[in-house]
Write an enzyme that holds these catalytic residues in place. Structure first.
Site, mmCIF file in Angstrom:
data_model
loop_
_atom_site.group_PDB
_atom_site.id
_atom_site.type_symbol
_atom_site.label_atom_id
_atom_site.label_comp_id
_atom_site.label_asym_id
_atom_site.label_seq_id
_atom_site.Cartn_x
_atom_site.Cartn_y
_atom_site.Cartn_z
ATOM 1 N N CYS A 1 -4.182 7.250 2.599
ATOM 2 C CA CYS A 1 -4.515 5.906 3.101
ATOM 3 C C CYS A 1 -5.962 5.790 3.571
ATOM 4 O O CYS A 1 -6.712 4.900 3.135
ATOM 5 C CB CYS A 1 -3.536 5.482 4.192
ATOM 6 S SG CYS A 1 -3.688 6.360 5.776
ATOM 7 N N HIS B 1 -3.397 -0.826 -0.239
ATOM 8 C CA HIS B 1 -3.400 0.474 0.453
ATOM 9 C C HIS B 1 -2.787 1.552 -0.418
ATOM 10 O O HIS B 1 -2.206 1.285 -1.470
ATOM 11 C CB HIS B 1 -2.658 0.368 1.787
ATOM 12 C CG HIS B 1 -1.169 0.166 1.653
ATOM 13 N ND1 HIS B 1 -0.248 0.655 2.558
ATOM 14 C CD2 HIS B 1 -0.416 -0.499 0.711
ATOM 15 C CE1 HIS B 1 0.968 0.315 2.207
ATOM 16 N NE2 HIS B 1 0.902 -0.379 1.093
ATOM 17 N N HIS C 1 -1.855 4.764 9.981
ATOM 18 C CA HIS C 1 -1.932 4.153 8.649
ATOM 19 C C HIS C 1 -2.958 3.025 8.638
ATOM 20 O O HIS C 1 -3.046 2.220 9.568
ATOM 21 C CB HIS C 1 -0.578 3.604 8.214
ATOM 22 C CG HIS C 1 -0.559 3.188 6.770
ATOM 23 N ND1 HIS C 1 -0.591 4.097 5.744
ATOM 24 C CD2 HIS C 1 -0.561 1.958 6.186
ATOM 25 C CE1 HIS C 1 -0.580 3.456 4.581
ATOM 26 N NE2 HIS C 1 -0.576 2.151 4.828
#
Length: 355
Positions: free
Chosen positions: A268, A329, A317
């Site tokens: 990520c 993402h 995240h």
């Protein structure tokens, strides 16, 4: 003569215990036979457990990334210090050699008593010039000794600093190895759970994810449509943010790999840091560190395309805002870079950051 000894009778207590044990065994056997077999977890239950394991793996991945970044930084610092120590040692050796030469010269010049040298000298003026040189040489020796002492202290400090960083590096490498094992353990457990699903159930989960991705993509197109039927993501964000978003879009479909920073795979924070690098902007490697890369935006309604968006309480995240409540993402292992609704990330939206 035949023996008429009476046979030994079994112990009454022992008979009772054996009888009771046998009866209990029969009951347990009967219960086991009649018990319903343990129910196999449903597809949704497996998915929930797998998603939890993936979240834990991503948490460990960000810690892994931080330890890896620290290791690389320490290695560079140690290399620089070691180079400086080597140069400093060479300078110290040269200073010592120079001092030795001066000492030899002074010994050769000062072998006779000064008053006797003056008495024997055929040219007193010449002797006085030499005496002046000897005095100057002594001063140079003092200066050289001071420089040697300073260089020795400097080298000792640098060696101590290098020693401390080497210990820190060893500790960081241990942490790196532990986090790598943790990530692999979580991913292995997730895969083991997924293997309990039938081929049909796996296909159903894949289809559900594909439908969600297509729905998110439609929302992104609505947010960036210029009226011509084509998307214009760059014009929807500021210059750098728009360029970073466009770079991330170019990687749609690229696989997620923990610890990866592109260009053929990403995690990520690897995706977001790579995307901004393509826009000429350097941001930190880890999601937690990226929270300090700009101005925080706490209202989702104020987000702009290309803003960094962070999720979960520990900020493990991160993605890029894509408009209409969607992000682009790298979600987790087993997936690819894709669009997704902010409502389905699995953790709360914390804030955005405008780089």
């Amino acid at each position: 003569m035949a023996s008429h000894r009476r046979p030994k009778q079994p112990n009454r207590a022992r008979v009772t215990v054996l009888t009771t044990a046998a009866a209990a065994a029969v009951v347990l056997s009967s219960q086991a036979a009649n018990a319903a077999p343990s129910e196999k977890p449903s597809k949704d239950e497996v998915k929930a457990k797998v998603d939890k394991l993936y979240q834990q793996a991503e948490q460990a991945t960000e810690k892994y990334n931080g330890a890896k970044e620290k290791q690389e930084k320490l290695q560079k610092e140690i290399s620089t210090i070691q180079d400086n120590v080597a140069k400093g040692q060479q300078e110290l050796n040269e200073l010592r050699d120079g001092l030795g030469s001066m000492a030899s010269a002074q010994y050769r010049s000062g072998g006779l008593d000064p008053s006797l040298q003056l008495f024997l000298s055929a040219d007193p003026d010449d002797y006085l010039d030499k005496a002046s040189t000897l005095d100057q040489l002594s001063t140079q020796q003092v200066d050289a000794l001071k420089k040697i002492q300073e260089k020795q202290r400097e080298l000792a400090q640098q060696r101590s600093e290098a020693s401390g960083k080497l210990e820190d590096l060893a500790s960081t490498r241990t942490e790196l190895g532990n986090k790598k094992k943790e990530v692999q353990g979580k991913l292995g457990a997730a895969q083991k759970l997924l293997n309990t699903l039938t081929a049909e159930e796996k296909a159903q989960l894949a289809e559900e994810e594909e439908r969600a991705t297509r729905a998110s993509e439609r929302q992104v197109l609505k947010a960036t449509d210029t009226g011509t039927g084509t998307s214009a993501p760059v014009s929807s964000g500021s210059g750098r943010a728009g360029a970073a978003f466009a770079a991330a879009q170019s990687k749609l479909g690229t696989p997620y790999v923990y610890g990866a920073t592109g260009p053929s795979s990403f995690d990520c924070s690897g995706l977001t840091s790579w995307a901004y690098a393509q826009a000429g902007v350097g941001i930190p490697r880890t999601s937690e560190a990226q929270t300090g890369a700009g101005t925080r935006i706490y209202s989702a309604s104020q987000l702009q395309v290309g803003d960094l968006v962070f999720f979960f309480n520990d900020l493990h995240h991160v993605g890029l805002y894509a408009g209409n409540g969607q992000i682009i993402h790298a979600p987790r292992s087993g997936t690819v870079v894709r669009y997704e609704s902010m409502n389905t990330i699995g953790g709360p939206f914390m804030f955005g950051v405008r780089v």
